[in-house]
Design a protein around this motif. Structure first.
Motif, mmCIF file in Angstrom:
data_model
loop_
_atom_site.group_PDB
_atom_site.id
_atom_site.type_symbol
_atom_site.label_atom_id
_atom_site.label_comp_id
_atom_site.label_asym_id
_atom_site.label_seq_id
_atom_site.Cartn_x
_atom_site.Cartn_y
_atom_site.Cartn_z
ATOM 1 N N ARG A 1 -3.750 12.911 0.532
ATOM 2 C CA ARG A 1 -3.863 12.621 -0.905
ATOM 3 C C ARG A 1 -4.083 11.136 -1.147
ATOM 4 N NH1 ARG A 1 1.756 14.736 -2.945
ATOM 5 N NH2 ARG A 1 2.309 13.503 -1.091
ATOM 6 N N TRP A 2 -3.831 10.320 -0.124
ATOM 7 C CA TRP A 2 -3.977 8.865 -0.237
ATOM 8 C C TRP A 2 -4.675 8.376 1.037
ATOM 9 C CZ3 TRP A 2 -3.806 5.378 -3.938
ATOM 10 C CH2 TRP A 2 -3.655 4.011 -3.621
ATOM 11 N N HIS B 1 1.384 6.976 -6.734
ATOM 12 C CA HIS B 1 0.300 7.883 -7.118
ATOM 13 C C HIS B 1 0.582 9.332 -6.742
ATOM 14 C CE1 HIS B 1 -2.984 5.503 -8.853
ATOM 15 N NE2 HIS B 1 -2.528 4.502 -8.125
ATOM 16 N N THR B 2 1.266 9.553 -5.636
ATOM 17 C CA THR B 2 1.468 10.929 -5.185
ATOM 18 C C THR B 2 2.783 11.544 -5.643
ATOM 19 O OG1 THR B 2 2.413 10.162 -3.077
ATOM 20 C CG2 THR B 2 0.035 10.595 -3.138
ATOM 21 N N ILE C 1 2.161 1.891 -3.541
ATOM 22 C CA ILE C 1 1.147 2.459 -4.419
ATOM 23 C C ILE C 1 0.890 3.922 -4.067
ATOM 24 C CG2 ILE C 1 -1.252 2.286 -5.176
ATOM 25 C CD1 ILE C 1 0.585 0.099 -6.250
ATOM 26 N N LYS C 2 0.909 4.220 -2.755
ATOM 27 C CA LYS C 2 0.753 5.618 -2.332
ATOM 28 C C LYS C 2 1.859 6.476 -2.937
ATOM 29 C CE LYS C 2 1.927 9.178 0.428
ATOM 30 N NZ LYS C 2 3.223 9.895 0.421
ATOM 31 N N TYR C 3 3.113 6.010 -2.813
ATOM 32 C CA TYR C 3 4.244 6.755 -3.367
ATOM 33 C C TYR C 3 4.074 6.940 -4.871
ATOM 34 C CZ TYR C 3 8.876 7.616 -5.299
ATOM 35 O OH TYR C 3 9.920 8.135 -6.019
ATOM 36 N N TYR D 1 -6.040 6.010 2.648
ATOM 37 C CA TYR D 1 -6.243 4.563 2.698
ATOM 38 C C TYR D 1 -6.619 4.157 4.121
ATOM 39 C CZ TYR D 1 -5.493 -0.189 0.943
ATOM 40 O OH TYR D 1 -5.662 -1.483 0.534
ATOM 41 N N TYR E 1 -0.349 1.753 6.423
ATOM 42 C CA TYR E 1 0.669 1.403 5.429
ATOM 43 C C TYR E 1 1.988 2.046 5.834
ATOM 44 C CZ TYR E 1 -0.822 5.935 3.423
ATOM 45 O OH TYR E 1 -1.157 7.258 3.231
ATOM 46 N N GLU F 1 0.829 -1.207 0.000
ATOM 47 C CA GLU F 1 0.000 0.000 0.000
ATOM 48 C C GLU F 1 0.867 1.262 0.000
ATOM 49 O OE1 GLU F 1 -1.985 -3.289 2.424
ATOM 50 O OE2 GLU F 1 -0.013 -2.318 2.376
ATOM 51 N N GLN G 1 0.884 8.587 6.580
ATOM 52 C CA GLN G 1 -0.447 9.182 6.473
ATOM 53 C C GLN G 1 -0.377 10.319 5.478
ATOM 54 O OE1 GLN G 1 -1.407 10.277 10.548
ATOM 55 N NE2 GLN G 1 -2.645 8.441 10.812
ATOM 56 N N ASP G 2 -1.330 10.377 4.581
ATOM 57 C CA ASP G 2 -1.313 11.415 3.559
ATOM 58 C C ASP G 2 -2.748 11.661 3.099
ATOM 59 O OD1 ASP G 2 -1.011 12.957 1.193
ATOM 60 O OD2 ASP G 2 0.988 12.106 0.844
#
Length: 254
Positions: free
Chosen positions: A120-121, A34-35, A30-32, A123, A127, A27, A117-118
């Motif tokens: 923009r993501w 996408h952002t 994928i966060k990295y 989730y 993660y 996760e 924690q972000d």
């Protein structure tokens, strides 16, 4: 055992050892991605022909981890997520935060973790990002003078040579290999650019990093001792273009 993931350029997969770099849970990867890698409306040139850093692959590696007892003891002030140390931010192989460089000098190579924690993501499941500290973590990859194995071999050869030299004059005649200190002819450090421990008594000794001998692509058992806190398997790779369906697009013979 734990699986770590990385969004990366395919050219380096299973070619270069995983040292002084950041990895993630699936996760977190994928966060990295996408952002940071495909946010064309925010970063980078919107008409560029490749993704940021040339990222074209997702990889997965199985890791074995055993951090130093000084990092994960119940009395430790730096233990994170029970079995890990603090997360270390690496940029092209260099630990960029002076505070984490201080921790590496004190504890040697360790595997770090940080829950992410972000907004923009957003989730729902926790993660993480991870860091693996290797040889010469205080300089960029391009500035590392030699590998850990090469440095150990050179140091062994120089120690054998210099220990047989007597007197300052004779020692200085071999100045490429030896240095005269405290009345003794000693081996000259072949990698003075690389970080030394601060917590060990006696002559300075390099931070060896955490990658176990033979642990590059083979799951040897880490000991938690200096120079052996993690190992990993060969990487499995998935093409991002295949995941995105780019190869299935009709391009009008272009």
């Amino acid at each position: 055992d734990i699986d770590f993931y990385r969004a990366t350029e395919s050219i380096g997969i299973n070619k270069w050892s995983l040292q002084n770099m950041n990895l993630a849970s699936v996760e977190g990867m994928i966060k990295y991605f996408h952002t940071e890698a495909i946010a064309e409306h925010v970063i980078g040139d919107p008409v560029r022909k490749q993704r940021k850093y040339g990222i074209d692959s997702f990889t997965k590696m199985r890791f074995k981890v055993k951090n130093p007892s000084s990092v994960v003891a119940t009395s430790s002030s730096i233990v994170t997520q029970v079995d890990f140390g603090p997360f270390v931010t690496f940029d092209l192989g260099e630990a960029t935060n002076p505070d984490t460089q201080t921790l590496i000098r004190a504890h040697g190579g360790f595997v770090g973790a940080q829950q992410q924690q972000d907004p923009r993501w957003p989730y729902s499941t926790p993660y993480y990002w991870f860091s693996v500290t290797g040889w010469c973590p205080n300089v960029r990859y391009s500035e590392v003078p030699m590998t850990r194995q090469e440095a150990e071999q050179v140091m062994l050869s120089r120690s054998s040579l210099c220990s047989q030299v007597e007197g300052r004059v004779a020692c200085e005649q071999r100045s490429d290999d030896c240095v005269f200190e405290e009345g003794t002819c000693m081996a000259r450090d072949p990698a003075p650019e690389c970080m030394n421990h601060t917590s060990m008594s006696g002559p300075p000794s390099h931070v060896l990093g955490g990658l176990c001998p033979g642990g590059d692509g083979d799951l040897v058992q880490p000991t938690g001792e200096p120079g052996c806190t993690y190992s990993y398997s060969k990487a499995d790779r998935v093409s991002i273009d295949e995941v995105a369906g780019i190869f299935d697009e009709g391009c009008g013979r272009r």
